[in-house]
Design a protein around this motif. Structure first.
Motif, PDB file in Angstrom:
ATOM      1  N   VAL A 157       0.853  -1.456  -0.027  1.00 24.51           N
ATOM      2  CA  VAL A 157       0.073   0.095  -0.577  1.00 24.51           C
ATOM      3  C   VAL A 157       0.355   1.631  -0.222  1.00 24.51           C
ATOM      4  CG1 VAL A 157      -0.905   1.085   1.619  1.00 24.51           C
ATOM      5  CG2 VAL A 157      -1.666  -0.973   1.019  1.00 24.51           C
ATOM      6  N   ASP A 158       2.029   0.686   0.980  1.00 23.11           N
ATOM      7  CA  ASP A 158       3.024   2.560   1.390  1.00 23.11           C
ATOM      8  C   ASP A 158       3.507   2.693  -0.270  1.00 23.11           C
ATOM      9  OD1 ASP A 158       4.065   4.760   2.201  1.00 23.11           O
ATOM     10  OD2 ASP A 158       5.627   3.365   2.843  1.00 23.11           O
ATOM     11  N   CYS A 159       3.904   2.002  -1.556  1.00 24.94           N
ATOM     12  CA  CYS A 159       4.140   1.915  -2.866  1.00 24.94           C
ATOM     13  C   CYS A 159       3.174   2.716  -2.945  1.00 24.94           C
ATOM     14  CB  CYS A 159       4.581   0.241  -3.224  1.00 24.94           C
ATOM     15  SG  CYS A 159       6.310  -0.690  -2.675  1.00 24.94           S
ATOM     16  N   LEU A 160       1.636   1.948  -3.226  1.00 21.57           N
ATOM     17  CA  LEU A 160       0.914   3.066  -4.420  1.00 21.57           C
ATOM     18  C   LEU A 160       1.238   3.862  -3.602  1.00 21.57           C
ATOM     19  CD1 LEU A 160      -2.352   0.339  -4.308  1.00 21.57           C
ATOM     20  CD2 LEU A 160      -0.778   1.507  -6.032  1.00 21.57           C
ATOM     21  N   ASN A 161       0.915   4.107  -2.405  1.00 19.24           N
ATOM     22  CA  ASN A 161       0.587   6.074  -2.150  1.00 19.24           C
ATOM     23  C   ASN A 161       1.978   6.286  -2.487  1.00 19.24           C
ATOM     24  OD1 ASN A 161      -1.878   5.460  -0.432  1.00 19.24           O
ATOM     25  ND2 ASN A 161      -0.097   5.155   1.171  1.00 19.24           N
ATOM     26  N   ASP A 162       3.300   6.192  -2.936  1.00 23.03           N
ATOM     27  CA  ASP A 162       4.283   7.105  -3.093  1.00 23.03           C
ATOM     28  C   ASP A 162       4.292   6.809  -4.599  1.00 23.03           C
ATOM     29  OD1 ASP A 162       5.631   6.040  -0.975  1.00 23.03           O
ATOM     30  OD2 ASP A 162       7.718   5.226  -1.433  1.00 23.03           O
ATOM     31  N   ILE A 163       2.861   5.669  -5.647  1.00 25.77           N
ATOM     32  CA  ILE A 163       2.875   6.747  -6.726  1.00 25.77           C
ATOM     33  C   ILE A 163       2.107   7.798  -6.945  1.00 25.77           C
ATOM     34  CG2 ILE A 163       1.835   5.711  -8.738  1.00 25.77           C
ATOM     35  CD1 ILE A 163       2.781   2.987  -8.150  1.00 25.77           C
ATOM     36  N   TYR A 164       1.202   7.659  -6.344  1.00 25.36           N
ATOM     37  CA  TYR A 164       0.513   9.094  -5.858  1.00 25.36           C
ATOM     38  C   TYR A 164       1.174  10.596  -6.153  1.00 25.36           C
ATOM     39  CZ  TYR A 164      -3.484   5.119  -5.252  1.00 25.36           C
ATOM     40  OH  TYR A 164      -4.045   4.154  -6.405  1.00 25.36           O
ATOM     41  N   THR A 165       2.140  10.502  -5.082  1.00 27.22           N
ATOM     42  CA  THR A 165       2.621  11.279  -4.532  1.00 27.22           C
ATOM     43  C   THR A 165       3.562  12.005  -6.020  1.00 27.22           C
ATOM     44  OG1 THR A 165       4.142  10.424  -2.988  1.00 27.22           O
ATOM     45  CG2 THR A 165       2.253  10.515  -1.792  1.00 27.22           C
ATOM     46  N   THR A 166       4.030  11.094  -6.333  1.00 27.25           N
ATOM     47  CA  THR A 166       4.624  11.192  -7.361  1.00 27.25           C
ATOM     48  C   THR A 166       4.489  11.295  -8.364  1.00 27.25           C
ATOM     49  OG1 THR A 166       6.624   9.327  -6.374  1.00 27.25           O
ATOM     50  CG2 THR A 166       6.694  10.395  -8.860  1.00 27.25           C
ATOM     51  N   ILE A 167       2.487  11.108  -8.766  1.00 26.58           N
ATOM     52  CA  ILE A 167       1.875  11.820  -9.770  1.00 26.58           C
ATOM     53  C   ILE A 167       1.502  13.053  -8.626  1.00 26.58           C
ATOM     54  CG2 ILE A 167      -0.960  11.389 -10.930  1.00 26.58           C
ATOM     55  CD1 ILE A 167      -0.096   8.825 -10.406  1.00 26.58           C
ATOM     56  N   ALA A 168       1.514  13.440  -7.878  1.00 28.03           N
ATOM     57  CA  ALA A 168       1.280  15.157  -7.853  1.00 28.03           C
ATOM     58  C   ALA A 168       2.359  15.878  -7.907  1.00 28.03           C
ATOM     59  CB  ALA A 168       1.249  15.366  -5.726  1.00 28.03           C
ATOM     60  N   ALA A 169       3.504  15.105  -7.494  1.00 30.05           N
ATOM     61  CA  ALA A 169       4.749  16.135  -8.302  1.00 30.05           C
ATOM     62  C   ALA A 169       4.921  16.154  -9.555  1.00 30.05           C
ATOM     63  CB  ALA A 169       6.011  14.956  -7.432  1.00 30.05           C
ATOM     64  N   LEU A 170       4.406  15.482 -10.469  1.00 28.03           N
ATOM     65  CA  LEU A 170       4.482  15.472 -11.789  1.00 28.03           C
ATOM     66  C   LEU A 170       3.647  16.531 -12.445  1.00 28.03           C
ATOM     67  CD1 LEU A 170       6.047  14.176 -13.559  1.00 28.03           C
ATOM     68  CD2 LEU A 170       3.780  12.798 -14.119  1.00 28.03           C
ATOM     69  N   VAL A 171       2.398  16.973 -11.434  1.00 29.85           N
ATOM     70  CA  VAL A 171       1.549  17.543 -12.231  1.00 29.85           C
ATOM     71  C   VAL A 171       2.110  18.815 -11.671  1.00 29.85           C
ATOM     72  CG1 VAL A 171      -0.883  18.705 -11.574  1.00 29.85           C
ATOM     73  CG2 VAL A 171      -0.519  16.086 -11.450  1.00 29.85           C
ATOM     74  N   GLY A 172       2.846  19.286 -10.867  1.00 30.56           N
ATOM     75  CA  GLY A 172       3.528  20.118 -10.338  1.00 30.56           C
ATOM     76  C   GLY A 172       4.427  20.866 -10.882  1.00 30.56           C
ATOM     77  N   VAL A 173       5.048  19.700 -11.370  1.00 26.79           N
ATOM     78  CA  VAL A 173       6.224  20.215 -12.272  1.00 26.79           C
ATOM     79  C   VAL A 173       5.400  20.193 -14.156  1.00 26.79           C
ATOM     80  CG1 VAL A 173       8.234  18.908 -14.058  1.00 26.79           C
ATOM     81  CG2 VAL A 173       7.937  18.270 -11.282  1.00 26.79           C
ATOM     82  N   PHE A 174       4.277  20.120 -14.343  1.00 28.35           N
ATOM     83  CA  PHE A 174       3.880  20.108 -15.841  1.00 28.35           C
ATOM     84  C   PHE A 174       3.166  21.688 -15.561  1.00 28.35           C
ATOM     85  CE2 PHE A 174       3.391  15.570 -17.029  1.00 28.35           C
ATOM     86  CZ  PHE A 174       4.508  15.425 -18.181  1.00 28.35           C
ATOM     87  N   GLY A 175       2.899  21.842 -14.235  1.00 24.87           N
ATOM     88  CA  GLY A 175       2.375  22.623 -14.067  1.00 24.87           C
ATOM     89  C   GLY A 175       3.173  24.533 -14.163  1.00 24.87           C
ATOM     90  N   VAL A 176       4.651  23.712 -13.701  1.00 22.59           N
ATOM     91  CA  VAL A 176       5.599  24.670 -14.372  1.00 22.59           C
ATOM     92  C   VAL A 176       6.277  25.125 -15.899  1.00 22.59           C
ATOM     93  CG1 VAL A 176       8.334  25.015 -14.033  1.00 22.59           C
ATOM     94  CG2 VAL A 176       6.744  24.987 -11.719  1.00 22.59           C
ATOM     95  N   PHE A 177       6.046  24.067 -16.358  1.00 21.90           N
ATOM     96  CA  PHE A 177       5.996  24.375 -17.761  1.00 21.90           C
ATOM     97  C   PHE A 177       5.012  25.002 -18.377  1.00 21.90           C
ATOM     98  CE2 PHE A 177       9.167  20.923 -17.434  1.00 21.90           C
ATOM     99  CZ  PHE A 177       9.679  20.993 -17.706  1.00 21.90           C
ATOM    100  N   LEU A 178       3.969  24.700 -17.964  1.00 16.93           N
ATOM    101  CA  LEU A 178       2.677  25.520 -18.199  1.00 16.93           C
ATOM    102  C   LEU A 178       2.210  26.889 -17.753  1.00 16.93           C
ATOM    103  CD1 LEU A 178      -0.310  22.625 -18.195  1.00 16.93           C
ATOM    104  CD2 LEU A 178       1.358  23.182 -20.233  1.00 16.93           C
ATOM    105  N   ASP A 179       3.625  27.450 -16.860  1.00 16.37           N
ATOM    106  CA  ASP A 179       3.448  28.690 -16.004  1.00 16.37           C
ATOM    107  C   ASP A 179       1.763  28.673 -15.496  1.00 16.37           C
ATOM    108  OD1 ASP A 179       5.624  29.972 -17.559  1.00 16.37           O
ATOM    109  OD2 ASP A 179       4.440  30.513 -18.830  1.00 16.37           O
ATOM    110  N   VAL A 180       2.045  27.074 -14.028  1.00 18.09           N
ATOM    111  CA  VAL A 180       0.496  27.402 -13.715  1.00 18.09           C
ATOM    112  C   VAL A 180       1.115  26.525 -12.342  1.00 18.09           C
ATOM    113  CG1 VAL A 180      -1.909  26.618 -13.109  1.00 18.09           C
ATOM    114  CG2 VAL A 180      -0.717  26.841 -15.356  1.00 18.09           C
ATOM    115  N   PRO A 181       2.173  26.878 -11.458  1.00 17.57           N
ATOM    116  CA  PRO A 181       2.721  26.884 -10.218  1.00 17.57           C
ATOM    117  C   PRO A 181       1.785  26.006  -9.717  1.00 17.57           C
ATOM    118  CG  PRO A 181       3.212  28.620 -10.321  1.00 17.57           C
ATOM    119  CD  PRO A 181       2.458  28.711 -11.862  1.00 17.57           C
ATOM    120  N   ILE A 182       0.515  27.053  -9.704  1.00 15.34           N
ATOM    121  CA  ILE A 182      -0.268  26.541  -7.984  1.00 15.34           C
ATOM    122  C   ILE A 182      -0.733  25.293  -8.466  1.00 15.34           C
ATOM    123  CG2 ILE A 182      -2.724  26.925  -8.944  1.00 15.34           C
ATOM    124  CD1 ILE A 182      -3.359  28.341  -6.558  1.00 15.34           C
ATOM    125  N   LEU A 183      -1.232  24.410  -9.535  1.00 16.39           N
ATOM    126  CA  LEU A 183      -1.186  23.133  -9.718  1.00 16.39           C
ATOM    127  C   LEU A 183      -0.715  21.973  -8.628  1.00 16.39           C
ATOM    128  CD1 LEU A 183      -1.382  22.417 -13.554  1.00 16.39           C
ATOM    129  CD2 LEU A 183      -3.407  23.063 -11.615  1.00 16.39           C
TER     130      LEU A 183
END
Length: 306
Positions: A157-183
């Motif tokens: 379950v913790d491994c799955l949680n890590d995937i979720y948190t990494t997705i959140a970080a990935l969304v944030g990085v994409f937000g930087v590329f799209l100039d929407v850092p609040i994502l």
């Protein structure tokens, strides 16, 4: 191929826990290096998340395998409670990390963190981390399909949680590329709530194991069915089924013909104990034989008997 852990269930358990330790260490190294190099708070936070996962995996590796040790003078009922204790620690760790992630997300919403530099290496590091955790989750689940370990289930379950948190970080990085850092903080806040919930569920399940709670009704029913399969059984009462660690312990009074000899009664008791211990997840069994027809148990059904 020779394994440093040997063969058997305990060896498979420790091998899976060791793979979790290694998998988390690799994730920490990759994400931490990328996060520090490009100023990504999301990556550094996700790497820090995995530091606690690394500790939890190490605890399971060191102590979780004790459940496979035989009973001894200091633990006459075996070591079954050690495994849910380690799983409880993993669950508590997940809750704490979820709350820390929520805190980082709130700080991000308040604008206290600067956005990271734009770099495809950030995306590459996050994709690697997701693949690492998915393979770790898949392997842990594969091994645990036969072992049924609550500690390994918690790590999965913790491994799955890590995937979720990494997705959140990935969304944030994409937000930087799209100039929407609040994502980044928005996604992190949503995921952190899920992480806390899953940690609480792991803790709740393993507290039940540790305090000797009652199992689901189906476990009780299959115990009664196994007892009634014996033709010598005329009644069942004062049945108690409870958790001793992850194993089930059974205490029951069984009514038999009062005219049978002591040797015959002994043989029936042996048969009943053997049949119950053959059931999945059943550990200790205590059977008391009573002569039928005395009428002392007419209210047994109200007291939990059959």
């Amino acid at each position: 191929m020779l394994s440093p852990f040997g063969d058997g269930d305990r060896a498979r358990f420790q091998r899976a826990a060791a793979v979790n330790v290694a998998g988390n260490a690799v994730k920490i190294a990759v994400e931490g290096a990328a996060g520090l190099a490009f100023g990504s708070v999301a990556l550094v936070a996700d790497a820090a998340h995995s530091v606690a996962d690394l500790v939890a995996s190490a605890v399971v590796f060191v102590w979780g395998g004790s459940r496979y040790e035989s009973a001894d003078e200091t633990h006459p009922h075996g070591h079954q409670r050690i495994e849910p204790l380690t799983a409880l620690l993993v669950g508590a760790t997940i809750v704490v990390l979820g709350l820390l992630l929520l805190r980082e997300s709130v700080l991000g919403l308040l604008g206290t963190h600067s956005p990271p530099q734009k770099s495809l290496l950030l995306v590459a590091a996050l994709l690697f981390a997701m693949a690492d955790m998915y393979l770790l989750y898949w392997y842990t689940e594969l091994v645990n399909a036969d072992l049924g370990s609550t500690a390994l289930a918690a790590l999965a379950v913790d491994c799955l949680n890590d995937i979720y948190t990494t997705i959140a970080a990935l969304v944030g990085v994409f937000g930087v590329f799209l100039d929407v850092p609040i994502l980044d903080p928005i996604a992190g806040a949503l995921v952190s709530v899920l992480v806390v919930y899953q940690g609480i569920e792991i803790g709740r399940e393993n507290v039940t194991y540790l305090v000797g709670g009652a199992p689901p009704a189906g476990d009780r029913e299959r115990v009664v069915a196994a007892l009634r399969e014996n033709p010598a059984v005329e009644g069942v009462h004062d049945l108690t089924v409870f958790y001793d660690g992850t194993d089930l312990e059974v205490e029951v009074h069984v009514e038999v013909d009062g005219e049978m000899t002591l040797r015959e009664a002994h043989d029936v008791e042996t048969e009943l104990v053997t049949s119950l211990r053959a059931l999945e997840d059943v550990g200790d069994v205590h059977v008391h034989l009573d002569p039928s027809g005395l009428g002392e148990w007419k209210d047994a059904e109200d007291r939990g008997g059959e």
